[in-house]
Design a protein around this motif. Structure first.
Motif, short mmCIF file in Angstrom:
data_model
loop_
_atom_site.label_atom_id
_atom_site.label_comp_id
_atom_site.label_asym_id
_atom_site.label_seq_id
_atom_site.Cartn_x
_atom_site.Cartn_y
_atom_site.Cartn_z
N PRO A 196 6.19 18.28 71.26
CA PRO A 196 6.03 18.29 69.79
C PRO A 196 5.35 19.54 69.26
CG PRO A 196 5.54 16.14 70.65
CD PRO A 196 5.77 17.02 71.84
N ARG A 197 4.59 20.22 70.14
CA ARG A 197 4.01 21.48 69.68
C ARG A 197 5.12 22.47 69.29
NH1 ARG A 197 0.24 21.11 74.21
NH2 ARG A 197 -1.83 20.56 73.45
N GLY A 198 6.26 22.29 69.89
CA GLY A 198 7.40 23.14 69.54
C GLY A 198 7.84 22.94 68.10
N THR A 199 7.82 21.65 67.64
CA THR A 199 8.21 21.38 66.24
C THR A 199 7.19 21.99 65.29
OG1 THR A 199 7.03 19.28 66.19
CG2 THR A 199 9.31 19.22 66.93
N GLN A 200 5.90 21.88 65.68
CA GLN A 200 4.85 22.47 64.82
C GLN A 200 5.05 23.98 64.70
OE1 GLN A 200 1.32 21.33 66.91
NE2 GLN A 200 1.57 19.13 66.46
N ALA A 201 5.34 24.59 65.83
CA ALA A 201 5.52 26.05 65.83
C ALA A 201 6.72 26.43 64.96
CB ALA A 201 5.72 26.55 67.26
N LEU A 202 7.80 25.66 65.07
CA LEU A 202 9.01 25.97 64.28
C LEU A 202 8.73 25.88 62.79
CD1 LEU A 202 11.74 24.08 66.34
CD2 LEU A 202 11.67 26.53 65.90
N ILE A 203 8.05 24.82 62.39
CA ILE A 203 7.82 24.63 60.95
C ILE A 203 6.83 25.66 60.41
CG2 ILE A 203 6.64 23.09 59.33
CD1 ILE A 203 8.30 20.90 60.16
N LEU A 204 5.73 25.83 61.13
CA LEU A 204 4.71 26.78 60.63
C LEU A 204 5.26 28.21 60.58
CD1 LEU A 204 1.47 25.46 62.37
CD2 LEU A 204 1.95 25.50 59.93
N ALA A 205 5.94 28.59 61.62
CA ALA A 205 6.51 29.94 61.64
C ALA A 205 7.58 30.10 60.56
CB ALA A 205 7.11 30.24 63.01
N GLY A 206 8.34 29.04 60.37
CA GLY A 206 9.38 29.06 59.34
C GLY A 206 8.78 29.19 57.95
N LYS A 207 7.70 28.49 57.72
CA LYS A 207 7.03 28.55 56.41
C LYS A 207 6.54 29.96 56.13
CE LYS A 207 5.42 23.76 55.97
NZ LYS A 207 4.25 22.89 55.93
N ILE A 208 5.94 30.56 57.14
CA ILE A 208 5.41 31.92 56.93
C ILE A 208 6.55 32.90 56.66
CG2 ILE A 208 4.25 33.82 58.13
CD1 ILE A 208 2.61 31.42 59.47
#
Lengths: 336, 541
Positions: free
Chosen positions: A261-273
């Motif tokens: 699930p850390r992968g989903t967090q990374a995807l969303i946070l990086a996507g937002k930035i």
């Protein structure tokens, strides 16, 4: 300040940061972008590349631009955990008494360069685990909070395998991105020569301080994400697991473990930035596609067949991006 | 937010419309498949109006396909996601709509909503919806090809010939010629309607029986003959009705059927002659010839159909055999009622029976004349020598031959000798066995002089009348049940093959054999229902 101004301010600061880094680092724009994204997201980054292509220089320049405390730890096989976290030393007070005093290690900084991290023993490598995840260090039963912002930028050499200790999966998962630093192009090489062999000394100035960085991070975290995008990210991450029904044939054949699930967090946070950097205040599929490889490549553990055939994690991820439907099922067929 | 909802509502409708067209395309494919299947089935059976069926299948399939696509809901969020994708809005509209539903006053959401509305205003929604059918290019042409292939595959006729060119057989041409001749005869005929005379004769017979004017045996014989001829009449009428139905099935003979139903005999004659001319001049194409061949085959097989009225007649005979004279008038009344049903048929059809009824009357007169020579005790006398005959004997013999004068024309029936035949010197019939006692022996010196029982008196005229020499049961033992049944349905009907044994004994055997044959598909599909109905009607009676 209105939202539009905030976004413009965000873009301005990021562009300024990239511009300052670009004074020292020639080329490597995707690497710089990924490093900046990881820092804004509050994540750690693993830089992988051949020696001498500017990994350490990049981190050092970044620290200078941010005006935060920079520490460098050169990982060697005889490096001990206490050398990173610090240790209790016996000190003598002016009154002549002797007592233990905690001597902070290099981990107590804002930007930590863990150079050649795979050269240290797993025991030493794991000394970073608590710091990277909990942002704290525990020595002799006492926990010490790390100062914010805190980033670990680790580097590793992909070709020197003797005397190295590959990072365990648990530690790899704690890195926000794994960025591949490629060999510079001819033009970039020429520019590097021009800049580094002349008499002119190039200096960078601070563009963002630690506090501003935290504010930018807060703004980025508030970017709205539509539900079908979250669903897509969940599908994408589940599809990296060979035992799930979402997995395609390639994943089932070559992957042993998929992303956490850390992968989903990374995807969303990086996507937002990335979205804010693009002047938008909403996440899009394009953002996810752009950050998917650095966010997931180190989280995919290939099996023997995958390793033997030299399959790259990026190939598997790109294949998943092409096969997983982005739109809701009720309108998906109308687009094809 | 309202602007976005308004646009999304419109887009949702357009998307449903597009999806309806999309799924209608699937329905079209299903229509092709269903049409091909119908054509394939039509090669083995006779589906009426196959063209109409296929058109209906297409309409239904396409309608259902469209309805499935159109009436399934598309959420606004899905429509917004579609819009983002097609307009390249990078998920701005869907995000703004979704967060706008939660809290439209939020600063970030409000900012996104404004940008989304501005984007929507610049879009032409209709141009973003694709109405094409997104299936593989070979999908529909392939199904169309299947449909065409099935269309041109030659049909398999009811006679079982597969993929061979159909041809008109000479006997079928002669059938048409006979039909034309019969109709011409009927159209020229000015004789009164015979069906009106038959009920009157039965009525007179009934009254005579009630008044005791007739001897029991005379009444029995007259009634049996009357019943048999009535049965024949009804059979012929039913055959004509079936002929009419059969003719209506084909476009080739539709005009003929129309003429028949309108009682226009002249027109019928003309139609049949035209049909003949066309056949002779080869004016039909291959498909028409195949269809016509099938119809003529059906007509041929219908000639062997049986009448239900026969069972009523048999019951009447049984009642007489059981001396139950009280039931006789009632049973006769039933017979009259059935004949009354027949009178509802067309005048031309009834007129066609005239010839048969005339034969009936002639035969009745002959029977009366012959019965006049029968002894009241049940013994017959030789018309030549006047000697009385033994009614039963154990010997073998033909039974219709006087032992003294060898007059072979004597007697109503031709008997078959058997164990009970009395050992007459002239009894030389080929049959032996328990059933042979049904025959009569004309044996002057027969050792068996046992008087006839009532049962034998009743059955004797019926049994002896036929010239058939083979007993059905014994034949069945030799050849098996299936062989008898095949003969019955495929062969030319043999009138004298009937009533050699009581129906209560024959029915279970035949019913079992028929069911077995139906299960093994020995009977053509289109006749199975007819056979089933026939046996069900026998069961009821």
């Amino acid at each position: 300040m209105g939202l539009e101004q905030e976004i413009q301010n965000f873009q301005g600061k990021i562009n300024a940061l990239k511009s300052e880094i670009g004074k020292i680092i020639v080329g490597h724009h995707p690497v710089v972008e990924q490093v900046v994204t990881a820092i804004l997201a509050g994540g750690h980054i693993l830089l992988e590349g051949f020696p001498g292509i500017g990994k350490t220089m990049l981190v050092r320049t970044l620290a200078q631009c941010l005006n935060v405390k920079f520490s460098r730890i050169q990982f060697t096989p005889d490096l001990m955990p206490a050398d990173i976290t610090g240790t209790n030393l016996v000190v003598e007070t002016p009154a002549g008494e002797k007592k233990f005093q905690f001597q902070k290690g290099p981990i107590f900084g804002n930007i930590i360069l863990a150079d050649e991290i795979n050269r240290a023993t797993p025991k030493t490598q794991s000394a970073l685990l608590e710091a990277m995840q909990e942002l704290s260090v525990t020595v002799a039963g006492t926990s010490y909070k790390l100062e914010q912002p805190f980033f670990v930028l680790a580097t590793q050499n992909p070709i020197e395998m003797e005397g190295t200790y590959p990072l365990p999966e648990a530690q790899l998962d704690r890195f926000f991105f794994k960025t591949l630093v490629e060999t510079p192009s001819v033009e970039e090489m020429e520019e590097i020569m021009e800049r580094t062999t002349g008499s002119q000394e190039i200096t960078v100035k601070q563009v963002i301080n630690g506090l501003e960085l935290l504010e930018l991070r807060k703004l980025a975290r508030e970017v709205p994400v539509a539900s079908h995008l979250k669903h897509y990210i969940a599908l994408l991450v589940r599809a990296t697991h060979p035992q799930t029904e979402e997995a395609d044939e390639m994943v089932k054949r070559y992957v042993r473990y998929g992303a956490s699930p850390r992968g989903t967090q990374a995807l969303i946070l990086a996507g937002k930035i990335r979205a804010i950097c693009q002047g938008r205040y909403n996440l899009s599929f394009e953002d996810i596609r752009k950050v998917a490889c650095p966010a997931l490549r180190h989280r995919l553990i290939l099996n023997f067949e995958g390793e033997a055939e030299g399959i790259k994690a990026d190939v598997i991820i790109r294949n998943l991006l092409e096969t997983i439907p982005e739109l809701p099922r009720e309108v998906e067929k109308l687009v094809k | 937010m309202k602007t976005i909802e308004k646009h999304l509502k419109k887009l949702s409708f357009l998307l449903r419309l597009a999806r309806g067209i999309n799924t209608a395309g699937i329905g079209l494919a299903a229509g092709f498949l269903a049409g091909a299947l119908s054509l394939a089935i039509n090669k083995f059976t006779d589906l009426p109006n196959i063209g109409l069926i296929i058109i209906l299948e297409f309409i239904i399939a396409v309608t259902i396909g469209f309805a499935i696509g159109f009436f399934r809901r598309i959420s606004f969020l899905a429509a917004a996601a579609y819009l983002d994708k097609m307009a390249g809005a990078k998920e701005l509209i869907s995000t703004a709509y979704e967060y706008g539903l939660k809290d439209p006053t939020d600063v970030a959401t409000n900012w996104n909503l404004q940008r989304a509305e501005a984007t929507l205003r610049s879009l032409n929604l209709s141009s973003l919806v694709s109405y094409r059918i997104p299936y593989r290019k070979w999908y529909h042409p392939m199904l169309l090809l299947i449909f065409i292939i099935f269309y041109f595959i030659p049909p398999v006729s009811s006679s079982g010939r597969k993929n061979k060119p159909a041809k008109i057989l000479p006997h079928q041409l002669s059938q048409l010629a006979n039909m034309a001749h019969q109709i011409k005869t009927l159209s020229d005929s000015k004789k009164p309607n015979p069906i009106q005379t038959l009920p009157r004769d039965i009525q007179l017979l009934t009254e005579a029986i009630k008044q005791g004017a007739l001897e029991k045996k005379d009444a029995l014989v007259a009634t049996n003959k009357l019943a048999e001829k009535t049965d024949s009449l009804k059979k012929e009428l039913q055959t004509k009705q079936q002929t009419l139905e059969t003719l209506k099935k084909s476009n080739l003979t539709k005009d003929l059927a129309e003429s028949l139903s309108q009682n226009d005999l002249k027109s019928m004659e003309k139609e049949i002659k035209e049909l003949q001319d066309k056949l002779l001049k080869n004016k039909f194409d291959q498909r028409e010839l195949e269809t016509l061949e099938k119809r003529l085959q059906e007509l041929s097989e219908q000639l062997s159909e049986q009448s239900d009225l026969k069972e009523t007649m048999k019951n009447l005979s049984d009642a007489l055999a059981g001396k139950n004279f009280k039931e006789l008038p009632e049973k006769l009344q039933k017979l009259l009622d059935e004949l009354g049903e027949l009178s509802d048929w067309s005048a031309e059809e009834l007129a066609q029976m005239e010839k048969s009824l005339e034969e009936l009357l002639e035969e009745l007169e002959e029977i009366d004349a012959e019965l006049a020579e029968i002894d009241p005790n049940g013994q017959e006398s030789c018309p030549t020598c006047g000697k009385k005959l033994a009614v039963k004997g154990k010997g073998k013999g033909k039974g219709n031959q006087c032992g003294t004068c060898q007059d072979k024309k004597f007697g109503l029936v031709k008997g078959k000798g058997g164990p009970l035949a009395g050992g007459g010197t002239t009894n030389e019939g080929p049959e032996k066995g328990p059933k042979a006692h049904q025959g009569r022996s004309h044996d002057e010196g027969g050792t068996n002089t046992k008087p006839l029982t009532d049962w034998e008196k009743i059955y004797a005229p019926v049994k002896l009348e036929t010239e058939r020499t083979t007993d059905i049961l014994s034949k069945r033992k030799i050849t098996g049940q299936g062989q008898v049944l095949t003969t019955r349905f495929k062969g030319v009907p043999d009138k004298k093959n009937e009533a050699l044994m009581p129906i209560r004994e024959a029915l279970p055997v035949y019913k079992e054999a028929a069911e077995k044959a139906m299960n093994e598909s020995a009977i053509p599909l289109e006749y199975k229902e007819t056979v089933r109905q026939y046996f069900e009607s026998l069961d009821k009676k």
